[in-house]
Design a protein around this motif. Sequence first.
Motif, PDB file in Angstrom:
ATOM      1  N   PHE A 108       1.103  -1.345  -0.029  1.00 18.54           N
ATOM      2  CA  PHE A 108       0.034   0.098  -0.247  1.00 18.54           C
ATOM      3  C   PHE A 108       0.983   1.015  -0.034  1.00 18.54           C
ATOM      4  CE2 PHE A 108      -2.463  -3.249   1.882  1.00 18.54           C
ATOM      5  CZ  PHE A 108      -3.587  -3.304   1.003  1.00 18.54           C
ATOM      6  N   LEU A 161      -6.077  -6.168   6.595  1.00 16.12           N
ATOM      7  CA  LEU A 161      -6.353  -5.712   5.591  1.00 16.12           C
ATOM      8  C   LEU A 161      -8.401  -5.414   5.513  1.00 16.12           C
ATOM      9  CD1 LEU A 161      -5.802  -8.662   2.858  1.00 16.12           C
ATOM     10  CD2 LEU A 161      -5.107  -6.594   2.871  1.00 16.12           C
ATOM     11  N   GLN A 164      -7.224  -1.789   6.474  1.00 13.97           N
ATOM     12  CA  GLN A 164      -6.496  -0.999   5.998  1.00 13.97           C
ATOM     13  C   GLN A 164      -7.670   0.131   4.588  1.00 13.97           C
ATOM     14  OE1 GLN A 164      -3.373  -0.472   5.723  1.00 13.97           O
ATOM     15  NE2 GLN A 164      -4.100   0.945   3.448  1.00 13.97           N
ATOM     16  N   ARG A 165      -8.995  -0.909   4.711  1.00 16.41           N
ATOM     17  CA  ARG A 165      -9.479  -0.122   3.969  1.00 16.41           C
ATOM     18  C   ARG A 165     -10.163   1.281   4.090  1.00 16.41           C
ATOM     19  NH1 ARG A 165     -15.328  -2.074   3.996  1.00 16.41           N
ATOM     20  NH2 ARG A 165     -15.584  -3.468   6.302  1.00 16.41           N
ATOM     21  N   GLN A 168      -7.131   2.844   3.077  1.00 15.55           N
ATOM     22  CA  GLN A 168      -6.589   3.657   1.624  1.00 15.55           C
ATOM     23  C   GLN A 168      -7.422   2.590   0.833  1.00 15.55           C
ATOM     24  OE1 GLN A 168      -2.103   3.446   0.840  1.00 15.55           O
ATOM     25  NE2 GLN A 168      -2.649   2.715  -1.181  1.00 15.55           N
ATOM     26  N   VAL A 169      -7.652   2.720  -0.327  1.00 12.26           N
ATOM     27  CA  VAL A 169      -8.228   0.973  -1.170  1.00 12.26           C
ATOM     28  C   VAL A 169      -7.871   0.921  -2.557  1.00 12.26           C
ATOM     29  CG1 VAL A 169     -10.016   1.163   0.041  1.00 12.26           C
ATOM     30  CG2 VAL A 169      -9.627   2.560  -1.851  1.00 12.26           C
ATOM     31  N   GLU A 170      -6.703   2.316  -3.101  1.00 10.34           N
ATOM     32  CA  GLU A 170      -6.417   2.314  -4.197  1.00 10.34           C
ATOM     33  C   GLU A 170      -4.883   1.806  -3.828  1.00 10.34           C
ATOM     34  OE1 GLU A 170      -4.825   5.597  -8.064  1.00 10.34           O
ATOM     35  OE2 GLU A 170      -6.695   6.177  -5.715  1.00 10.34           O
ATOM     36  N   ILE A 171      -4.558   1.036  -4.564  1.00 10.74           N
ATOM     37  CA  ILE A 171      -2.901   0.340  -4.776  1.00 10.74           C
ATOM     38  C   ILE A 171      -2.212   1.144  -5.924  1.00 10.74           C
ATOM     39  CG2 ILE A 171      -1.787  -1.654  -5.640  1.00 10.74           C
ATOM     40  CD1 ILE A 171      -3.756  -1.456  -2.941  1.00 10.74           C
ATOM     41  N   THR A 210     -13.235  -4.349  -2.723  1.00 13.74           N
ATOM     42  CA  THR A 210     -12.642  -3.065  -2.126  1.00 13.74           C
ATOM     43  C   THR A 210     -11.635  -2.543  -2.869  1.00 13.74           C
ATOM     44  OG1 THR A 210     -13.608  -3.529  -0.189  1.00 13.74           O
ATOM     45  CG2 THR A 210     -12.261  -1.482  -0.217  1.00 13.74           C
ATOM     46  N   PHE A 211     -10.607  -3.046  -2.827  1.00  9.22           N
ATOM     47  CA  PHE A 211      -9.032  -2.562  -3.364  1.00  9.22           C
ATOM     48  C   PHE A 211      -9.087  -3.120  -4.994  1.00  9.22           C
ATOM     49  CE2 PHE A 211      -8.661  -4.475   0.878  1.00  9.22           C
ATOM     50  CZ  PHE A 211      -8.088  -3.398   1.685  1.00  9.22           C
TER      51      PHE A 211
END
Length: 309
Positions: A108, A161, A164-165, A168-171, A210-211
Amino acid sequence: LVALERASLEDRLSNLKDLERITSNIDVRSDLDAYIQADKREIGGSTSLGDEDDGGVAAALATLTSHAEGIGYGFHDDGWIDDDDDDAASKQSIVDLEKIEEALSKIFVATPVLADTFGGTEEEREKGEAAFERKILFLIELLSEKSVRGRSHRSSVCFTLNQQRSEQVEIASSIQFEGLARVFEALLNGCDREKSDVASAKICMMLAQTFYWVEEDFDVVPRGAKNKSINPTERDNRIFVKNRLMKHRLWSDTKFWDRALFQCVAESLSNSGVMTNFETSERERGSEWTDSRNMKWHDLKYSIRSEAA
């Protein structure tokens, strides 16, 4: 007293026969497919991405379980199971959550050497990719293990995880996105039909929606910016982890869906407080000489079950 007890048991046996007949006719996969097809025909339905979409199977289960974090009951192929089963692997050490969190953080954090438009040397790029690959292989090894210890690691990864959502969800890059997809795949590969693994797989389905990673040339705002406005073009070109998992063999396992549905229903009954209400009523009608015990669903007569529903 004996006659009353016999009548009670016979009534319960009759109810169990009715329940067995009804449940034996349930086809979980067929019911979900029917829901998927109906939802695809709805205007604005959640599964309107085309014939290759997963059909909202995760959404169907998520609605039933309400993203519950609790763990219900599970099965063995030979019957009921208990997570306290004797397992040699359970005596092995479990990796600290901090180490798992540190490895996952590499996915991330926007790292220059892993960026899709890296401008450094080839040697720097190779070193960066090699270091990242070691972290991914470390996670894959932990998640692929079919043991009590492996189930603990899978639960830890799902927990991390899920935390984490909210951050931040964008890689940031395609390399990191593919690494995350491999982690998800390893987690599903390691899952068996134990109750904790069924719970992990359900959470995995939710997190896979989500990610995401946005393909090149579609970033209209800096990565990682909070409360950013979503450009329609960018949204259309998001690639979610679920795109890499749609053909996983676990989704074709009807026994998994049976256990997942059972777990969702068990959690819903427990969380709704329905059984607690009936337990309280029974206690009020009893006396100080009556043994107190937890009320079970099969303790209710058929007419009372309709009231509970």
